[in-house]
Design a protein around this motif. Sequence first.
Motif, mmCIF file in Angstrom:
data_model
loop_
_atom_site.group_PDB
_atom_site.id
_atom_site.type_symbol
_atom_site.label_atom_id
_atom_site.label_comp_id
_atom_site.label_asym_id
_atom_site.label_seq_id
_atom_site.Cartn_x
_atom_site.Cartn_y
_atom_site.Cartn_z
ATOM 1 N N TYR A 1 0.826 -1.211 0.000
ATOM 2 C CA TYR A 1 0.000 0.000 0.000
ATOM 3 C C TYR A 1 0.862 1.263 0.000
ATOM 4 N N LEU A 2 1.869 1.305 0.878
ATOM 5 C CA LEU A 2 2.720 2.495 0.951
ATOM 6 C C LEU A 2 3.519 2.664 -0.333
ATOM 7 N N GLY A 3 3.850 1.554 -0.987
ATOM 8 C CA GLY A 3 4.503 1.657 -2.285
ATOM 9 C C GLY A 3 3.578 2.240 -3.339
ATOM 10 N N LYS A 4 2.318 1.847 -3.296
ATOM 11 C CA LYS A 4 1.357 2.372 -4.272
ATOM 12 C C LYS A 4 1.162 3.878 -4.134
ATOM 13 N N ILE A 5 1.196 4.378 -2.909
ATOM 14 C CA ILE A 5 0.972 5.812 -2.704
ATOM 15 C C ILE A 5 2.298 6.567 -2.557
ATOM 16 N N SER A 6 3.410 5.932 -2.944
ATOM 17 C CA SER A 6 4.729 6.534 -2.732
ATOM 18 C C SER A 6 4.918 7.832 -3.506
ATOM 19 N N TYR A 7 4.293 7.946 -4.673
ATOM 20 C CA TYR A 7 4.395 9.195 -5.437
ATOM 21 C C TYR A 7 3.829 10.351 -4.620
ATOM 22 N N GLY A 8 2.653 10.138 -4.038
ATOM 23 C CA GLY A 8 2.056 11.180 -3.201
ATOM 24 C C GLY A 8 2.878 11.447 -1.952
ATOM 25 N N ILE A 9 3.393 10.387 -1.331
ATOM 26 C CA ILE A 9 4.220 10.568 -0.135
ATOM 27 C C ILE A 9 5.419 11.443 -0.468
ATOM 28 N N TYR A 10 6.071 11.128 -1.579
ATOM 29 C CA TYR A 10 7.250 11.917 -1.969
ATOM 30 C C TYR A 10 6.858 13.360 -2.292
ATOM 31 N N LEU A 11 5.781 13.518 -3.014
ATOM 32 C CA LEU A 11 5.363 14.853 -3.449
ATOM 33 C C LEU A 11 4.996 15.747 -2.272
ATOM 34 N N TYR A 12 4.287 15.197 -1.285
ATOM 35 C CA TYR A 12 3.745 16.017 -0.197
ATOM 36 C C TYR A 12 4.691 16.213 0.984
ATOM 37 N N HIS A 13 5.654 15.284 1.187
ATOM 38 C CA HIS A 13 6.340 15.243 2.483
ATOM 39 C C HIS A 13 7.088 16.525 2.820
ATOM 40 N N ASN A 14 7.666 17.171 1.828
ATOM 41 C CA ASN A 14 8.458 18.369 2.115
ATOM 42 C C ASN A 14 7.586 19.566 2.483
ATOM 43 N N PHE A 15 6.308 19.485 2.143
ATOM 44 C CA PHE A 15 5.381 20.559 2.512
ATOM 45 C C PHE A 15 4.720 20.268 3.859
#
Length: 367
Positions: free
Chosen positions: A288-302
Amino acid sequence: MHATAKGHIIQLDGIRFIAVALVLIDHFYTGVNVIPYGKLGVTIFFVLSGFLISRILLKSKENYVSEPAGFKKYIRKFLIRRTIRIFPIYYLLLAILFVLNVPPVREKFAWLALYGTNIYIAVYQTWLGSSDHLWSLAVEEQVYLFFPFLIFFVSRKNLIPCLAVMGVLSVLLRFYFYFSGKDWSVSYVTMPACLDSFALGGLMAWLQLYKKEVFLKLFDKSWPVLVALLGWVAMQYWNKSYDNIHNVVDVVIDRLVSSVFSFFLIGRAVTGYNGATKYFLENPVSVYLGKISYGIYLYHNFIYNHYHSGPNHPTVRLLHKIYRNFPVLEGSLTFEACLFSLLTILVASLSWHFFEKPINSLKDRYA
């Protein structure tokens, strides 16, 4: 190989989770971390992208190369599928940041919107605050501009020499940047200086499709992954032997060694790990976390950035409220990293279920 009916390789979701977790560890422990886990995580993403995109394009080429207007159909399908997967969440985020006036989005909006973040960093040799991490997405989009042409118009026999030249030139370019006195960031974010990672991913895809026996010999055992990991660890010790943090090992060699490790890590996942590694990569949480990894990467710095999240940032204010009620937690970097990670996963999950997943379902319909 454990794959779905549509050919989705399950363990690669676990690899995505590992890659994004390395980035989060690096960024959320920035104050104390001395090992470049984040750089390794990004390199894993680059090699994985090179593998998956090359695999998709090579298969698509086989379907269309002999048809009338085959290239037009081939490139149309690729662009539609990439656009539906990548652009909506990216531009939604930029729109939200623009409205909220999160610096420096309004000032550098054209660079961000045109996927020129890495070019801005390289030209001006300065970073973009909490938007720094978008440089890697810019690199991937720039690769997507020429990779479809490379795959389609270069013959199967000549593709490997082309990828080899591309990889060697990438390493030589980093040497040139380093010895010409350029800031380390130029070698790190410039798209041509990242191409050894994508070249190794492309080689892996070619081997899997056209040299299956060679592919299995390379990747059906786990010991090469361990050897490559030990090589990466040894390189880190070599790196730390220099007084200057951005030395020739860090600037030039790191990406190559990290790419070789990623090559074996990913290739083994394609053939399928066994035992505890199989369980880790295929368990529902990792997938699951792999599937949403794009969003995790995109949002984490904000969600939180060590250098740019000021006292009025919502996450910082939440942290202060928690400390007022639970003072024993104050100063715990592990608690803070866990909190930031949980908030990032929450936002990425909402984005996945209510925005990305419904849009992704359109890929097959319109491609």
